[in-house]
Design a protein around this motif. Structure first.
Motif, mmCIF file in Angstrom:
data_model
loop_
_atom_site.group_PDB
_atom_site.id
_atom_site.type_symbol
_atom_site.label_atom_id
_atom_site.label_comp_id
_atom_site.label_asym_id
_atom_site.label_seq_id
_atom_site.Cartn_x
_atom_site.Cartn_y
_atom_site.Cartn_z
ATOM 1 N N SER A 188 0.851 -1.193 0.000
ATOM 2 C CA SER A 188 0.000 0.000 0.000
ATOM 3 C C SER A 188 0.882 1.237 0.000
ATOM 4 O O SER A 188 1.816 1.342 0.799
ATOM 5 N N GLY A 189 0.623 2.141 -0.923
ATOM 6 C CA GLY A 189 1.447 3.336 -1.059
ATOM 7 C C GLY A 189 2.615 3.153 -2.000
ATOM 8 O O GLY A 189 3.338 4.111 -2.279
ATOM 9 N N GLY A 190 2.821 1.924 -2.512
ATOM 10 C CA GLY A 190 3.900 1.672 -3.459
ATOM 11 C C GLY A 190 3.561 2.206 -4.843
ATOM 12 O O GLY A 190 2.403 2.507 -5.150
ATOM 13 N N HIS A 191 4.581 2.333 -5.688
ATOM 14 C CA HIS A 191 4.410 2.983 -6.986
ATOM 15 C C HIS A 191 4.790 2.070 -8.148
ATOM 16 O O HIS A 191 5.696 1.244 -8.037
ATOM 17 N N LEU A 192 4.094 2.271 -9.258
ATOM 18 C CA LEU A 192 4.432 1.688 -10.544
ATOM 19 C C LEU A 192 4.907 2.816 -11.449
ATOM 20 O O LEU A 192 4.232 3.838 -11.581
ATOM 21 N N VAL A 193 6.077 2.634 -12.079
ATOM 22 C CA VAL A 193 6.637 3.635 -12.984
ATOM 23 C C VAL A 193 6.979 2.966 -14.308
ATOM 24 O O VAL A 193 7.617 1.912 -14.323
ATOM 25 N N PHE A 194 6.540 3.561 -15.401
ATOM 26 C CA PHE A 194 6.893 3.035 -16.720
ATOM 27 C C PHE A 194 6.792 4.143 -17.749
ATOM 28 O O PHE A 194 6.215 5.202 -17.502
ATOM 29 N N GLU A 195 7.390 3.891 -18.913
ATOM 30 C CA GLU A 195 7.376 4.865 -19.992
ATOM 31 C C GLU A 195 6.741 4.273 -21.241
ATOM 32 O O GLU A 195 6.714 3.047 -21.433
ATOM 33 N N THR A 196 6.219 5.139 -22.090
ATOM 34 C CA THR A 196 5.652 4.723 -23.363
ATOM 35 C C THR A 196 5.729 5.905 -24.317
ATOM 36 O O THR A 196 5.563 7.061 -23.911
ATOM 37 N N ARG A 197 6.018 5.631 -25.575
ATOM 38 C CA ARG A 197 6.167 6.722 -26.542
ATOM 39 C C ARG A 197 4.822 7.376 -26.847
ATOM 40 O O ARG A 197 3.799 6.709 -26.956
ATOM 41 N N ASP A 198 4.864 8.677 -27.029
ATOM 42 C CA ASP A 198 3.695 9.437 -27.446
ATOM 43 C C ASP A 198 3.431 9.123 -28.919
ATOM 44 O O ASP A 198 4.285 9.387 -29.777
ATOM 45 N N PRO A 199 2.258 8.558 -29.258
ATOM 46 C CA PRO A 199 1.988 8.228 -30.667
ATOM 47 C C PRO A 199 2.090 9.431 -31.594
ATOM 48 O O PRO A 199 2.399 9.265 -32.778
ATOM 49 N N ALA A 200 1.852 10.626 -31.067
ATOM 50 C CA ALA A 200 1.883 11.814 -31.916
ATOM 51 C C ALA A 200 3.251 12.041 -32.543
ATOM 52 O O ALA A 200 3.373 12.707 -33.585
ATOM 53 N N GLY A 201 4.296 11.464 -31.946
ATOM 54 C CA GLY A 201 5.638 11.642 -32.480
ATOM 55 C C GLY A 201 5.924 10.833 -33.729
ATOM 56 O O GLY A 201 6.898 11.111 -34.435
ATOM 57 N N ARG A 202 5.105 9.800 -34.003
ATOM 58 C CA ARG A 202 5.251 8.969 -35.197
ATOM 59 C C ARG A 202 6.706 8.518 -35.394
ATOM 60 O O ARG A 202 7.261 8.574 -36.501
ATOM 61 N N VAL A 203 7.299 8.063 -34.311
ATOM 62 C CA VAL A 203 8.725 7.720 -34.334
ATOM 63 C C VAL A 203 9.032 6.584 -35.297
ATOM 64 O O VAL A 203 10.149 6.485 -35.830
ATOM 65 N N TRP A 204 8.071 5.732 -35.583
ATOM 66 C CA TRP A 204 8.295 4.592 -36.474
ATOM 67 C C TRP A 204 8.684 5.018 -37.886
ATOM 68 O O TRP A 204 9.274 4.236 -38.629
ATOM 69 N N GLU A 205 8.371 6.248 -38.258
ATOM 70 C CA GLU A 205 8.740 6.723 -39.584
ATOM 71 C C GLU A 205 10.255 6.839 -39.749
ATOM 72 O O GLU A 205 10.760 6.920 -40.876
ATOM 73 N N GLU A 206 10.970 6.848 -38.627
ATOM 74 C CA GLU A 206 12.425 6.931 -38.662
ATOM 75 C C GLU A 206 13.090 5.557 -38.640
ATOM 76 O O GLU A 206 14.316 5.457 -38.724
ATOM 77 N N TRP A 207 12.305 4.484 -38.548
ATOM 78 C CA TRP A 207 12.870 3.141 -38.431
ATOM 79 C C TRP A 207 13.166 2.588 -39.816
ATOM 80 O O TRP A 207 12.422 1.762 -40.372
ATOM 81 N N THR A 208 14.280 3.044 -40.376
ATOM 82 C CA THR A 208 14.709 2.632 -41.701
ATOM 83 C C THR A 208 16.155 2.149 -41.634
ATOM 84 O O THR A 208 16.898 2.492 -40.710
ATOM 85 N N ARG A 209 16.545 1.371 -42.621
ATOM 86 C CA ARG A 209 17.942 0.925 -42.705
ATOM 87 C C ARG A 209 18.883 2.124 -42.806
ATOM 88 O O ARG A 209 19.960 2.152 -42.193
#
Length: 241
Positions: free
Chosen positions: A130-151
């Motif tokens: 009780s009172g413990g925390h969960l912390v995690f990260e996730t990319r904001d979809p608005a950044g469309r970072v996958w467009e940079e995933w190229t060879r």
């Protein structure tokens, strides 16, 4: 099932040498210190980098990951005996009473199946005091970072002691919203072997994550920016009441 980049022994051995800069973990270490966490559950611990950093600070750590090859790498590192390693998903957790649960880097997004995501949130909640925390990260979809995933953007050649020269690059495979699939390729100069690893990430909107956390009983205390990717990620800090 774990992706080959984590579950294949030869690829798991590459993970740390290909990504040696883990300054992204500094913010998590600072949060653990600020929250005065003495017991931490590291979900998706991978090769154990974060778990061992915590253990170096005298923190009791449980690291869990579904990829046996990655857990084997973690167990082979100096000081690994200070961490309790578990190979499995969150359903494999024993009863715990931790101050902090974490999912660093891509862990939260790699849990692409909605049912598995809900089970993970529930398992983390049950592991927290009780009172413990969960912390995690996730990319904001608005950044469309996958467009940079190229060879072109990712190709590099890395000389790795004991393994030789390794070529690596990533390519986008498919975008079927909210799922984004991509493939890493690794070419080993030592013997000519070429291995690939396909991965899928789920991009969740901030409101969706808020709703998931509240539905599981959490109180969302804060959503921060990620210092290493300013404007590109949400870092959730949620508390078990």
């Amino acid at each position: 099932m774990a992706d080959d980049c984590f579950g294949h022994p030869r690829l798991a051995a590459l993970y740390d040498p290909l990504d040696p800069d883990r300054s992204d973990l500094d913010a998590y270490l600072q949060m653990a210190e600020t929250l005065e966490a003495r017991r931490v559950l590291d979900i998706g611990c991978g090769t154990g980098v974060f778990a061992l950093l915590l253990a170096d600070r005298g923190i009791e750590v449980v690291g869990i990951d579904p990829a046996q090859a990655s857990v084997d790498v973690a167990r082979s590192k100096p000081g690994s005996e200070r961490v309790h390693w578990i190979c499995g998903d969150a359903a494999a957790l024993p009863p715990l009473h931790v101050d902090l649960a974490t999912m660093t880097a891509n862990v939260a997004q790699a849990i692409a199946d909605p049912e598995t995501w809900q089970k993970t949130l529930r398992a983390a909640y049950e592991a927290l005091r009780s009172g413990g925390h969960l912390v995690f990260e996730t990319r904001d979809p608005a950044g469309r970072v996958w467009e940079e995933w190229t060879r072109e953007n990712s190709y590099r050649v890395t000389d790795i002691p004991g393994l030789g020269s390794v070529e690596s690059w990533v390519q986008l495979i498919d975008v079927s919203w909210p799922l984004v699939a991509f493939r890493w390729t690794y070419a080993f100069a030592a013997d000519g072997q070429v291995l690939t690893s396909d991965s899928t990430l789920r991009f969740r909107e901030r409101d969706e994550i808020d709703a998931d956390l509240v539905a599981r009983g959490y109180v969302v205390e804060e959503v921060r920016d990620a210092p290493d990717r300013p404007g590109g990620e949400f870092v959730f800090l949620a508390r078990r009441p």
